[in-house]
Design a protein around this motif. Sequence first.
Motif, PDB file in Angstrom:
ATOM      1  N   GLY A   1       0.815  -1.209   0.000  1.00 49.82           N
ATOM      2  CA  GLY A   1       0.000   0.000   0.000  1.00 49.82           C
ATOM      3  C   GLY A   1       0.849   1.258   0.000  1.00 49.82           C
ATOM      4  O   GLY A   1       0.759   2.071  -0.900  1.00 49.82           O
ATOM      5  N   THR A   2       1.700   1.388   1.018  1.00 45.70           N
ATOM      6  CA  THR A   2       2.532   2.599   1.097  1.00 45.70           C
ATOM      7  C   THR A   2       3.978   2.329   0.686  1.00 45.70           C
ATOM      8  O   THR A   2       4.744   3.253   0.475  1.00 45.70           O
ATOM      9  N   ALA A   3       4.349   1.053   0.609  1.00 47.04           N
ATOM     10  CA  ALA A   3       5.719   0.697   0.220  1.00 47.04           C
ATOM     11  C   ALA A   3       5.694  -0.578  -0.609  1.00 47.04           C
ATOM     12  O   ALA A   3       4.725  -1.341  -0.566  1.00 47.04           O
ATOM     13  N   VAL A   4       6.762  -0.774  -1.375  1.00 44.88           N
ATOM     14  CA  VAL A   4       6.897  -2.029  -2.114  1.00 44.88           C
ATOM     15  C   VAL A   4       8.182  -2.725  -1.680  1.00 44.88           C
ATOM     16  O   VAL A   4       9.163  -2.061  -1.345  1.00 44.88           O
TER      17      VAL A   4
ATOM     18  N   ARG B   1       3.587   9.918  -3.420  1.00 43.68           N
ATOM     19  CA  ARG B   1       2.230  10.095  -3.916  1.00 43.68           C
ATOM     20  C   ARG B   1       2.214  10.148  -5.446  1.00 43.68           C
ATOM     21  O   ARG B   1       1.255   9.741  -6.087  1.00 43.68           O
ATOM     22  N   SER B   2       3.332  10.619  -5.987  1.00 41.19           N
ATOM     23  CA  SER B   2       3.398  10.779  -7.440  1.00 41.19           C
ATOM     24  C   SER B   2       3.761   9.478  -8.166  1.00 41.19           C
ATOM     25  O   SER B   2       3.683   9.410  -9.385  1.00 41.19           O
ATOM     26  N   THR B   3       4.150   8.435  -7.401  1.00 43.44           N
ATOM     27  CA  THR B   3       4.540   7.185  -8.057  1.00 43.44           C
ATOM     28  C   THR B   3       3.331   6.594  -8.783  1.00 43.44           C
ATOM     29  O   THR B   3       2.265   6.469  -8.190  1.00 43.44           O
ATOM     30  N   PRO B   4       3.513   6.223 -10.056  1.00 44.19           N
ATOM     31  CA  PRO B   4       2.380   5.616 -10.751  1.00 44.19           C
ATOM     32  C   PRO B   4       2.017   4.257 -10.134  1.00 44.19           C
ATOM     33  O   PRO B   4       2.810   3.703  -9.369  1.00 44.19           O
ATOM     34  N   GLN B   5       0.836   3.764 -10.465  1.00 42.40           N
ATOM     35  CA  GLN B   5       0.370   2.516  -9.857  1.00 42.40           C
ATOM     36  C   GLN B   5       1.309   1.355 -10.197  1.00 42.40           C
ATOM     37  O   GLN B   5       1.561   1.062 -11.360  1.00 42.40           O
ATOM     38  N   ILE B   6       1.806   0.722  -9.150  1.00 43.29           N
ATOM     39  CA  ILE B   6       2.754  -0.381  -9.300  1.00 43.29           C
ATOM     40  C   ILE B   6       2.053  -1.667  -8.879  1.00 43.29           C
ATOM     41  O   ILE B   6       1.249  -1.669  -7.959  1.00 43.29           O
TER      42      ILE B   6
ATOM     43  N   ASP C   1      11.588   4.387 -12.596  1.00 39.21           N
ATOM     44  CA  ASP C   1      10.522   4.145 -13.579  1.00 39.21           C
ATOM     45  C   ASP C   1      10.010   2.705 -13.482  1.00 39.21           C
ATOM     46  O   ASP C   1      10.625   1.872 -12.832  1.00 39.21           O
ATOM     47  N   ILE C   2       8.884   2.474 -14.166  1.00 40.41           N
ATOM     48  CA  ILE C   2       8.355   1.109 -14.314  1.00 40.41           C
ATOM     49  C   ILE C   2       8.635   0.685 -15.751  1.00 40.41           C
ATOM     50  O   ILE C   2       8.306   1.436 -16.680  1.00 40.41           O
TER      51      ILE C   2
ATOM     52  N   PRO D   1      -5.202  -3.709 -10.350  1.00 41.13           N
ATOM     53  CA  PRO D   1      -4.185  -4.642 -10.814  1.00 41.13           C
ATOM     54  C   PRO D   1      -4.000  -5.790  -9.824  1.00 41.13           C
ATOM     55  O   PRO D   1      -4.028  -5.570  -8.611  1.00 41.13           O
ATOM     56  N   ILE D   2      -3.861  -7.000 -10.325  1.00 42.35           N
ATOM     57  CA  ILE D   2      -3.570  -8.153  -9.467  1.00 42.35           C
ATOM     58  C   ILE D   2      -2.077  -8.468  -9.555  1.00 42.35           C
ATOM     59  O   ILE D   2      -1.406  -8.573  -8.547  1.00 42.35           O
ATOM     60  N   ALA D   3      -1.556  -8.594 -10.761  1.00 45.56           N
ATOM     61  CA  ALA D   3      -0.135  -8.910 -10.925  1.00 45.56           C
ATOM     62  C   ALA D   3       0.315  -8.538 -12.324  1.00 45.56           C
ATOM     63  O   ALA D   3      -0.468  -8.635 -13.277  1.00 45.56           O
ATOM     64  N   ALA D   4       1.577  -8.113 -12.426  1.00 47.59           N
ATOM     65  CA  ALA D   4       2.119  -7.705 -13.725  1.00 47.59           C
ATOM     66  C   ALA D   4       3.165  -8.701 -14.208  1.00 47.59           C
ATOM     67  O   ALA D   4       3.771  -9.416 -13.410  1.00 47.59           O
ATOM     68  N   ASN D   5       3.360  -8.728 -15.511  1.00 46.89           N
ATOM     69  CA  ASN D   5       4.400  -9.560 -16.127  1.00 46.89           C
ATOM     70  C   ASN D   5       4.257 -11.034 -15.764  1.00 46.89           C
ATOM     71  O   ASN D   5       5.235 -11.697 -15.424  1.00 46.89           O
TER      72      ASN D   5
END
Length: 342
Positions: free
Chosen positions: A39-42, A57-62, A77-78, A97-101
């Motif tokens: 949520g607040t960190a990856v 706050r500016s980070t795009p949705q990851i 970047d992503i 989003p559930i999962a990428a790649n």
Amino acid sequence: MFQEIHNFSLTSLGWSDRWEPHLAEYEFGEAGRVLRHDGTAVLVATEKGSAHIALARSTPQIAVGDWLVVDGEAIVDILPRASLLQRRDPSTGDSQPIAANVDLVGIVCGLDRPVSLGRIQRFTSLAWDAGATPIVILTKADLVEGTVESEEAIRHYDPAAEIFSVSSTTMVGIANLLDRCVGQTLVLVGESGAGKSRLLNALAGRELGDTGSVRQGDHKGRHTTTARQLHSLTGNCCLIDTPGVREVGIHTDIATIDSGFADIADFAQGCRFNDCGHGSEPGCEVQSALVDGRLSLERFESWSQLRREAAWAELRADPAANHRANRQLGRLYREAKRSKRP
Ligand SMILES: Nc1nc2c(ncn2[C@@H]2O[C@H](COP(=O)(O)OP(=O)(O)OP(=O)(O)O)[C@@H](O)[C@H]2O)c(=O)[nH]1
Ligand SMILES: [Mg+2]
Ligand SMILES: [Zn+2]
């Protein structure tokens, strides 16, 4: 600071040549894969180890599974996604989003309860829409007499379904499934209690995910897993465990639905009229396939149902197309009504 808790190689995290040109566009920074999203960190893993990186706050949705360019503890970047599995919130219509790649979407069903063909079909559509390949994983094979009947029911519905029957307790079928996942990222989806986390442990050969019991009687799970997490297994396979979900909203379009029903599209090619509604039109090849058994009624109905849902989703996503979509919806409903008549 990056903690050296694991010795990750980028390949063991799912890195391949396809990402190199994207990374080469950045003057500095290195590649890291998102293991968890809080949520607040990856939690991001690079060759140096893993680290929690706070999200601005500016980070795009990851999403979990994303490849990031990180510079120290900053997200640069992503990298462009190869696929993105997402679900639509049934109440708001928003996509999450559930999962990428991900390469494979493992649709996990416990054989200790009735297999829901509708749910399998929904996840199948979501997987194709994401740019990934769906596989059906029937777990708890040790609890039933045989798995053939369930497999046949699924194939009757979707002749192209790729099905793996496994037991995470006796390990039957686990090696076979592992072979399928070499070098790939697999995300496990399905109801709570279906056995996703236990399967993760069986595939990993060690305890990575917490598992919980199911209720006696209705076999409902207890939502043991609460966050999505990517794990690196042997064979350069990455596995993303997810919390159980009951309902999946469709977030897709009609063309994608049709691509998952290639057999029906083939029949439709044989219809006399180009704009055949596959109802009572003369010379309808889809109807004749239904009559002579080449196409099952369940499959035809699920195709019609998913097409209607996709039409709704398209409508919500693009209110400007209201008029066109309304007309199309009206036609789809009339078709569906007609097809219900014996
Ligand atoms: N007999 C048997 N039990 C299994 C098998 N796989 C899972 N279970 C049991 O089913 C229950 C639920 O398994 P979990 O792996 O926690 O289910 P889950 O899909 O991760 O559930 P959530 O995290 O709530 O979404 C646990 O009691 C497991 O031990 C299996 O192959 N055979
Ligand atoms: Mg779980
Ligand atoms: Zn037709």
